[in-house]
Design an enzyme around this catalytic site. Structure first.
Site, PDB file in Angstrom:
ATOM      1  N   ASP A  75     -10.880   7.430   1.977  1.00  0.00           N
ATOM      2  CA  ASP A  75     -10.863   7.642   0.529  1.00  0.00           C
ATOM      3  C   ASP A  75     -12.264   7.479  -0.059  1.00  0.00           C
ATOM      4  OD1 ASP A  75     -10.939   4.895   0.997  1.00  0.00           O
ATOM      5  OD2 ASP A  75      -8.933   4.542   0.205  1.00  0.00           O
ATOM      6  N   ASN A 144      -0.813  -3.433  -4.642  1.00  0.00           N
ATOM      7  CA  ASN A 144       0.271  -2.710  -5.326  1.00  0.00           C
ATOM      8  C   ASN A 144       1.045  -1.807  -4.373  1.00  0.00           C
ATOM      9  OD1 ASN A 144      -1.573  -0.707  -4.849  1.00  0.00           O
ATOM     10  ND2 ASN A 144      -1.678   0.045  -6.950  1.00  0.00           N
ATOM     11  N   HIS A 146      -0.351   0.264  -2.148  1.00  0.00           N
ATOM     12  CA  HIS A 146      -1.015   1.513  -1.750  1.00  0.00           C
ATOM     13  C   HIS A 146      -1.488   1.445  -0.300  1.00  0.00           C
ATOM     14  CE1 HIS A 146      -5.109  -0.015  -3.583  1.00  0.00           C
ATOM     15  NE2 HIS A 146      -5.077  -0.293  -2.313  1.00  0.00           N
ATOM     16  N   GLU A 151      -1.587   5.702  -4.380  1.00  0.00           N
ATOM     17  CA  GLU A 151      -1.065   4.750  -5.353  1.00  0.00           C
ATOM     18  C   GLU A 151       0.450   4.899  -5.503  1.00  0.00           C
ATOM     19  OE1 GLU A 151      -3.052   2.448  -6.099  1.00  0.00           O
ATOM     20  OE2 GLU A 151      -4.495   2.976  -7.656  1.00  0.00           O
TER      21      GLU A 151
HETATM   22  P1  PGA Z   1      -7.825  -5.809   0.728  1.00  0.00           P
HETATM   23  O1  PGA Z   1      -7.417  -4.385   0.174  1.00  0.00           O
HETATM   24  O2  PGA Z   1      -7.967  -5.657   2.217  1.00  0.00           O
HETATM   25  O3  PGA Z   1      -9.133  -6.101   0.079  1.00  0.00           O
HETATM   26  O4  PGA Z   1      -6.728  -6.743   0.374  1.00  0.00           O
HETATM   27  C1  PGA Z   1      -6.390  -3.701   0.812  1.00  0.00           C
HETATM   28  C2  PGA Z   1      -6.209  -2.365   0.162  1.00  0.00           C
HETATM   29  O5  PGA Z   1      -6.312  -2.251  -1.058  1.00  0.00           O
HETATM   30  O6  PGA Z   1      -5.920  -1.410   0.890  1.00  0.00           O
END
Ligand code: PGA
Length: 255
Positions: A75, A144, A146, A151
């Site tokens: 991404d 969340n 994702h 999302e």
């Molecule tokens: P994080 O993020 O590893 O910083 O918890 C995970 C993500 O948003 O895919």
């Protein structure tokens, strides 16, 4: 795509984040040993950092050669160039690609500053397909739900595309951004459907902050509200590695 689970995924619960990182690194290293030209994707965020450290240590010790792999970035923020200090691609370059000795010409990144981001996203999807698809996709779990930047609301068959970031993800991104610089509202992400076509998928999850989201992703009905829940459609191509804290609310742990 049917919303049924053809076969079951593998769940490994390990004591802590260090063990999760070590196990994920062993999986990646084993896949590269079996196929030095592996087509790999890895996540951004805090979760993969330990895995990157293990892989870099193996490279430095002469026990792993990542120079022949192809690495697809998952991404990028729309309009943000890899050279931008806030770029996800740039972050991956600094955190993993360069220390792991992966030549930059082996790295694929979406043309997020293209005049037509939608066309660039579609072209990137085609580029993944032209590479034979991803052999191995390592993913993190967003707060969340994702995966990559898919999302909530992302369909199981979504392709690589432009989408709006939720306020929650923008706030999460802000922690990585130069203070005072406004975080972008849109990103390009490899789609859920594209990810589900990977030969193998590994979801790495650690910490108490992810406990409830991991439970929902693995134990509630699959739904676009929790994009990570779609990963179960991969059946036995999915391996979830969670530490004890993240897995503490799971009721079915005999996967
Ligand atoms: P994080 O993020 O590893 O910083 O918890 C995970 C993500 O948003 O895919």
């Amino acid at each position: 795509m049917q919303a049924t689970e053809a076969s079951d995924y593998t769940l490994t619960i390990v004591p802590d984040a260090a063990a999760m990182s070590g196990m994920a690194a062993e999986l990646v290293a084993g896949a590269v040993a079996a196929n030095p030209g592996l087509v790999l994707a890895v996540p951004t965020g805090s979760t993969p950092l330990g895995m990157f450290e293990h892989l870099v240590a193996k490279v430095r010790a002469g026990n792993l050669d990542l120079s022949g792999i192809t690495l697809f970035c998952l991404d990028e923020y729309v309009g943000v160039e890899p050279e931008d200090p806030n770029s996800l691609t740039g972050w991956l370059k600094r955190s993993f690609v360069d220390p792991a000795g992966i030549p930059w010409d082996r790295v694929r990144a979406v043309a997020s500053s293209a005049a037509d981001p939608g066309a660039a996203a579609a072209a990137y999807d085609a580029e993944i397909a032209a590479a034979g698809g991803l052999d191995l996709a390592v993913l993190g779990l967003g707060p969340n739900g994702h995966i990559a930047y898919n999302e909530p609301g992302s369909a199981a068959d979504s392709r690589t595309r432009v989408l709006a970031l939720t306020p929650e993800s923008s706030a999460q991104a802000a922690a990585y951004w130069t203070a005072g610089v406004e975080t972008p509202s849109r990103a390009i992400t490899v789609g859920v459907g594209t990810l589900l076509e990977s030969d193998r998928l590994v979801l790495i999850v650690s910490g108490a902050a992810k406990t409830e989201m991991l439970r929902r992703a693995l134990e509630e009905p699959m739904d676009a509200a929790i994009p990570a829940s779609w990963l179960r459609l991969a059946g036995d191509r999915l391996h979830v590695i969670a530490d004890a804290a993240a897995a503490s609310a799971l009721t079915a742990t005999n996967h």
